[in-house]
Design a protein around this motif. Structure first.
Motif, PDB file in Angstrom:
ATOM      1  N   PHE A 106     -86.390 -22.511 -25.004  1.00 42.65           N
ATOM      2  CA  PHE A 106     -85.703 -21.263 -25.315  1.00 42.65           C
ATOM      3  C   PHE A 106     -84.275 -21.595 -25.710  1.00 42.65           C
ATOM      4  O   PHE A 106     -83.557 -22.272 -24.970  1.00 42.65           O
ATOM      5  N   ASN A 107     -83.834 -21.116 -26.861  1.00 41.65           N
ATOM      6  CA  ASN A 107     -82.517 -21.440 -27.416  1.00 41.65           C
ATOM      7  C   ASN A 107     -82.290 -22.944 -27.471  1.00 41.65           C
ATOM      8  O   ASN A 107     -81.190 -23.425 -27.227  1.00 41.65           O
ATOM      9  N   ASN A 108     -83.359 -23.662 -27.732  1.00 46.46           N
ATOM     10  CA  ASN A 108     -83.323 -25.100 -27.971  1.00 46.46           C
ATOM     11  C   ASN A 108     -82.928 -25.923 -26.754  1.00 46.46           C
ATOM     12  O   ASN A 108     -82.671 -27.102 -26.867  1.00 46.46           O
ATOM     13  N   VAL A 109     -82.846 -25.318 -25.565  1.00 45.78           N
ATOM     14  CA  VAL A 109     -82.374 -26.032 -24.381  1.00 45.78           C
ATOM     15  C   VAL A 109     -83.311 -25.875 -23.199  1.00 45.78           C
ATOM     16  O   VAL A 109     -83.745 -26.861 -22.602  1.00 45.78           O
ATOM     17  N   THR A 110     -83.632 -24.653 -22.825  1.00 45.77           N
ATOM     18  CA  THR A 110     -84.328 -24.363 -21.585  1.00 45.77           C
ATOM     19  C   THR A 110     -85.841 -24.357 -21.779  1.00 45.77           C
ATOM     20  O   THR A 110     -86.364 -23.544 -22.556  1.00 45.77           O
ATOM     21  N   PRO A 111     -86.577 -25.246 -21.104  1.00 48.14           N
ATOM     22  CA  PRO A 111     -88.038 -25.182 -21.206  1.00 48.14           C
ATOM     23  C   PRO A 111     -88.571 -23.952 -20.472  1.00 48.14           C
ATOM     24  O   PRO A 111     -88.121 -23.630 -19.372  1.00 48.14           O
TER      25      PRO A 111
END
Length: 178
Positions: free
Chosen positions: A97-102
């Motif tokens: 999510f948003n390239n950071v949070t799995p």
């Protein structure tokens, strides 16, 4: 050329004369052999303008998702563990999510819904945001080339179920020089 010798039955000749076709094709081949190098030289002289990137004040808050899978050993991509060998077609789906949070599938739906709801409320409600469709956020998906479609389709399904009307894909352009 075919010539009728007389005698026999009076049926029309059905053979196609291919000589003019071959002549036209040879002329076109010569034209393309000459024209392509000239066109390639003019394209190489093209100068692309360079602009400084400036953040827009009224930028829409688009949602960025990265979709990949675990590798053959079951490892997930991360910044701390460099043993990840790349996405595997048989791996488990991973969405960031948003390239950071799995996130899991349910977490993706919940976070996407909450984020969209916050943006709509901040803009003044559904009617206000519908007055300017450019203000409606989109989802941009970046997927690994080896990620199976089932993973990408699952992410699309979840964000569209959460209310995002537009989903786009981000790709990396291929460098023609190498």
């Amino acid at each position: 050329m075919a010539i009728s010798t007389g005698g026999g039955d009076e049926t029309p000749m059905s053979d196609i004369n291919t000589t003019p076709l071959v002549d036209v094709m040879l002329v076109m081949l010569i034209i393309f052999i000459i024209a392509v190098p000239v066109a390639m030289q003019t394209v190489e002289e093209l100068q692309i303008p360079i602009f400084e990137s400036v953040d827009s004040e009224d930028k829409v808050e688009n949602l960025l998702l990265t979709v990949t899978t675990t590798d053959d050993a079951g490892l997930t991509p991360s910044l701390t563990d460099t043993a990840y060998a790349g996405a595997s077609r048989n791996g488990e789906c991973r969405v960031f999510f948003n390239n950071v949070t799995p996130v899991t599938s349910q977490e993706l739906y919940d976070r996407a819904f909450q984020r969209l709801d916050d943006i709509v409320q901040r803009e003044g409600g559904i009617e206000a945001i519908m007055q300017d469709p450019e203000r409606i956020p989109q989802v941009h998906i970046r997927a690994d080339v080896n990620t199976p479609w089932r993973c990408v389709a699952g992410a699309i399904f979840n964000v569209q179920s959460a209310g995002y009307p537009t989903v786009g894909f981000i790709s990396n352009p291929v460098d023609p020089n190498g």
